[in-house]
Structure formats: C-alpha cells, structure tokens
Design an enzyme around this catalytic site. Structure first.
Site, mmCIF file in Angstrom:
data_model
loop_
_atom_site.group_PDB
_atom_site.id
_atom_site.type_symbol
_atom_site.label_atom_id
_atom_site.label_comp_id
_atom_site.label_asym_id
_atom_site.label_seq_id
_atom_site.Cartn_x
_atom_site.Cartn_y
_atom_site.Cartn_z
ATOM 1 N N HIS A 450 0.855 -1.292 -0.027
ATOM 2 C CA HIS A 450 -0.055 -0.023 -0.134
ATOM 3 C C HIS A 450 0.773 1.255 -0.005
ATOM 4 C CE1 HIS A 450 0.565 1.100 4.114
ATOM 5 N NE2 HIS A 450 0.586 -0.279 4.494
ATOM 6 N N CYS A 469 2.588 -4.965 7.068
ATOM 7 C CA CYS A 469 2.256 -4.722 5.647
ATOM 8 C C CYS A 469 3.608 -4.081 5.093
ATOM 9 C CB CYS A 469 0.829 -4.078 5.539
ATOM 10 S SG CYS A 469 -0.556 -4.941 5.746
#
Length: 548
Positions: A450, A469
């Site tokens: 992301h 992440c």
C-alpha cells in the site's frame, strides 16, 4: 544445447561476473593473474563434464541387485524409489558403463562430490564418499561393469542433486519462517536427460537452481580465498571524530583504503595515502551501496562497522543465502513482483529481466513481514483502512482515553462492535494510513502492499517501521504497471481514482504473482556481491541447521 552445456555456460559466466570489477583495471596485479589462472582451471575442469554419456541399452543388471545394494548402503535408501524408477525406465541398462568400461563422467561426478563444499554444502553431509572413490578406482581399466559401482554413482548423483538443487526439506524451511511454496525438481528426469544426452531441459521452467545461486557460488569461492589471505586489522575512528570525509587525513584512512582495495571496491594501486580523496570516496560510496548504507561517501560508524565484519561471517552469510536460493522457483516466464525484506526493495520483473525497483517499508521486529507467495488480484483506490483489532486495543483505545477527539482528528469512525472492541475504520483521503491506493493478494497473514502519507521514511537507511504490511514508495507507478494492458485505465484515470473520496475496487484481468522473500546476500546487476542486515535475526537459525 543440453543441460550439461547450459550449466557449464552459466557457471563460467557466474565466475566471470565475480571477477568483472578486477578486469576493469588497466594493469593486472599478481593476485589478479593468479585469480585468472584459477578461473581458467575451473573452466577446464567443468569442460570435462559435458559429453556423450552412456546411452547403451544392451548391458543390463538384475533388478534384485537394488535390494542388496540398499541393505549394504542404508543411508542411500532414502532415494530408493527415485533410483528404482530411474532404472525401471531404462529397463535396468547400465548408465555409467559402456562396452569399454566405466565412462569418464563417473570420475566427473566423483569430483563434484569431493568438491561439494564449493556448493556451500558440508562434505560431512555426504555419505559413502570413500566407498565411491574406492569403487571407481577399482573399476579403472576393467571392461566388465560393476553393479555396485553403478548404483553407488546413481545414489551419489541423487545425494548431490538433493543437497545442491533442493536443500533442506520443506519442514525445515518452514521452521525458519519461510512460507513461499518450495520448487519441485524431478531429479530422475534430469539424470535421465544427462545420461541419455537428450535435448536440453535447461529452460526457465526446468533448470535446477535460480541463477542467483550460481552467482553466489562464484563469490563463495572468492570470499573463501580472501578469508585465507586476510590479515585481521580493525578499523576505527580517531578520538573525537565522528566521521571522515574528503580532505580529512588519518592513519585509519590508510586502513580503509587497503580494506576497500582488498574487497575490490577501490580500484587504484595507491593504498598508502592517508588523505581522503575523490578516488577513495568513489570506493566508499560503492561499498556503502553494496551494503545497503546511505552511499554519500561519508565514513561514519555504520560504514566502519560493515568494513569490520569478519570475512568468515560473510562466507557464512553467502552459504545461508545459497540455501535459500535453492528453495525458490528457478524462474518464471511471466511478470511478477518480488519484495526482499532485508533490502527494503520491491522489484518488478518480466521473466528474468528486472524492469524497475523502488524502496519499501517493511514490518518492524515486533511485527515481522511474513515470507510467502501470493497472487495480486485487486487494486483498491482511495481505500478505507479497517484498523486491525490489535491496533485498536493497543494503540487507538489508549489514545481515545487521552483525547476524546482522537477519532475525528484522524478521520476515523466506529462502524460497530465485535468481541468487546469497537470496529474502527479510517476514511479515504490523503492522511489515510494506507495512502491513496492498496494492492491486495489474498492470504492468511493479512499482508498487502500500500501507499502511505509518511513519505520521509523511504529515504531512511533502515526501513522496518510497519505493522507487517509493505509500504511502497511509488504506488502510482505500480498501479500503472499492473493496469497497463487494461484500456479502461491510463495515468490520468488512475490519478483521479487515487484522489477521490469514494473507495473503488479494480480486479486485475490477470493476477500477478508476488514473492515476499528474505535474502541477506545477493548479486546485483553490476555483478557485485551485496550484503544486508539480518533484521529479523533469521540467518543464525538456518546457519546452525546447514553448517553444524
């Protein structure tokens, strides 16, 4: 081109890549000449491997000999099924003998076994090496084939193939947190191709090891030679000095110059000057780049620490990463993404060609990014951030207790309650923790790529800050790459979707494989060995597994 010739060519290219920086010098030192001679000797040694293996079908042995052999050599019984299948397909015809006796390639295999340490494999892990040598020696000059020698050679081939091309078993690799599916190699097919001289199976899909393995193998030889030559000299900083830069002078700069010349970063012949000049800065910058440091040419404590790492430790790091490269697919004939956690990099590939790379932020020590493989299927523009319960419990609730306006200030809202906790999400926008876009490859670890509003982190040397992440420094470029074949999307429409207030999901027409990996040593496109910090302390466990 057959498998043997392909392996030979790759081996030679790998060795030459390791010596590339030396060959650029205008004059060769005595050491370089010696290295060149060793390289040529290695080439001559490998050139004896290709050739016409025994493809005879007339001379055969009784299949009952297999049972007797495995009783005599029980440590080879683990390969019983593969060996039996191989000979069943050959109708039990001898593979290492012809009508003249034992073939030349038998000796070549024995040489590979004797020198298996050049593959980063301990020779102690190979059983019956003395028996192999004795059997081959006894068969020299004899025309009558020996079934015991025949089966020993095939057994040792499977030992070599398993340890060099496959590595430790999948249970062991999972114990060191490696969840990328392991490649599958048909050793009997490769052996059959070798022994019957069939057309090449050394394709992108069929070759036994990823090319980085062969490149690291050449540097394993080089660093072992350096380790045997090096006089241990510790480099330091002068009292009261925090760093060295151009114009500084010190006896320590002499040590640095010699160290970098020894390692191949400093190309000049003058190694005695105590002045930090432009030539030394170029060498320092190159060393820093190879070790994942800020390559500004300033010699600080971090750079000196890397220079002082013992070469025996570098050798172990190379061996550990050769083992990891045994586990990965040898290559893909398609586009894919690769994230190397210790390198803090995302790499975009088309087959074996690197298209481009960018910086990433990975999980901190407490929230390690998992090593696994997935298929990227969705792009989400202007995403909500559904805050994980652990972050709600440990971070957001304490912040709400301190500040009643916390949710509003961070553009968050409560959408419900579950298991005694509020379900919280952050609305789309420039301050959203996921940035303006996220890339999903469904997995059990809840990990994805992301964007992020915290752009300054990408310029830092160490970039382990996330909850697991992976934050991408060039998210729009990645979105453009993934949607390049979709006529509904272009740069303008992608930019618009990233800056709207409504979340939008896009399903890729063709999912793209994503490999999250962990390599602390690798060879770059310049042919230079690179080392990275073992940020999750995973090398030591694997080292104990394969070197003890």
């Amino acid at each position: 081109m057959n498998l043997k010739n392909s392996i030979l060519i790759l081996s030679v290219l790998s060795v030459l890549a390791g010596l590339e920086s030396c060959n650029r010098r205008s004059e060769k030192s005595k050491k370089e000449i010696q290295d060149s001679i060793k390289t040529e000797a290695l080439k001559k040694w490998d050139e004896t491997i290709p050739g016409s293996f025994s493809d005879q079908t007339d001379i055969k042995f009784d299949s009952a000999a297999l049972g007797k052999f495995f009783k005599s050599y029980p440590e080879l019984a683990v390969y019983k099924d593969s060996i039996s299948e191989f000979y069943k397909r050959r109708n039990y015809a001898y593979a290492w003998f012809d009508k003249k006796g034992i073939i030349e390639q038998a000796g070549n295999l024995a040489d590979r076994i004797r020198n298996i340490d050049t593959e980063g494999v301990s020779s102690k892990s190979v059983p019956y090496t003395k028996d192999l040598d004795s059997l081959i020696y006894a068969d020299q000059g004899r025309k009558t084939p020996s079934t015991e020698t025949e089966l020993m050679l095939t057994g040792q081939y499977f030992v070599f193939a398993n340890k060099v091309w496959q590595g430790v078993d999948e249970k062991a690799s999972k114990s060191v947190q490696w969840y990328v599916p392991r490649k599958k190699v048909s050793y009997s097919d490769l052996l059959d191709s070798l022994l019957t001289n069939k057309s090449s199976v050394y394709t992108v899909e069929g070759r036994p090891v990823y090319r980085q393995y062969m490149l690291l193998k050449s540097f394993l030889t080089k660093y072992r030679e350096l380790e045997s030559q090096r006089e241990v000299t510790t480099i330091g900083l002068d009292a009261g000095k925090k760093s060295y830069k151009i114009g500084d002078s010190s006896d320590n700069i002499v040590k640095i110059r010699k160290r970098l010349h020894f390692l191949g970063d400093y190309k000049e012949s003058d190694t005695l000057s105590a002045l930090y000049d432009a030539n030394l800065k170029e060498a320092v910058s190159n060393f820093q780049e190879r070790h994942g440091l800020t390559n500004d040419g300033v010699i600080g404590a971090g750079t000196i620490k890397e220079m002082n790492v013992p070469l025996r430790d570098r050798v172990k790091t190379i061996i550990v990463n050769m083992e990891r490269f045994r586990w990965v697919p040898a290559g893909l004939n398609k586009e894919y993404l690769g994230v190397n956690i210790p390198e803090y990099k995302l790499h975009v590939y088309n087959a074996d060609s690197l298209l481009w790379s960018c910086n990433v932020v990975v999980g901190k020590e407490l929230h390690k990014t998992v090593v696994f493989q997935g298929d990227l299927k969705y792009i989400v523009f202007s995403p909500y951030w559904n805050v994980p319960p652990s972050i709600v419990r440990n971070e957001i609730l304490p912040a709400m207790n301190r500040n009643a306006g916390y949710l509003k200030q961070h553009n968050m809202e409560i959408t419900g309650h579950e298991n005694g906790l509020p379900v919280i999400r952050q609305l789309p926008g420039k301050d959203n923790s996921l940035g303006l876009v996220k890339f999903l490859f469904p997995n059990n670890f809840n990990i994805y790529l992301h964007d992020t509003p915290a752009k300054s982190l990408f310029s830092m040397e160490d970039r382990a800050f996330s909850h697991g992440c992976i934050r991408v420094s060039e998210p729009k470029k990645l979105a453009e790459f993934l949607l390049k074949d979709d006529k509904a999307w272009d740069s303008i429409s992608i930019d618009k979707a990233m800056h709207q207030t409504k979340e939008k999901w896009v399903t890729l027409k063709n999912p793209v494989p994503v490999f999250i990996s962990y390599f602390t040593a690798f060879v770059d496109r310049k042919g230079q060995i690179n080392f990275r910090k073992d940020i999750y302390d995973r090398d030591s466990a694997l080292e104990k597994m394969i070197l003890n």
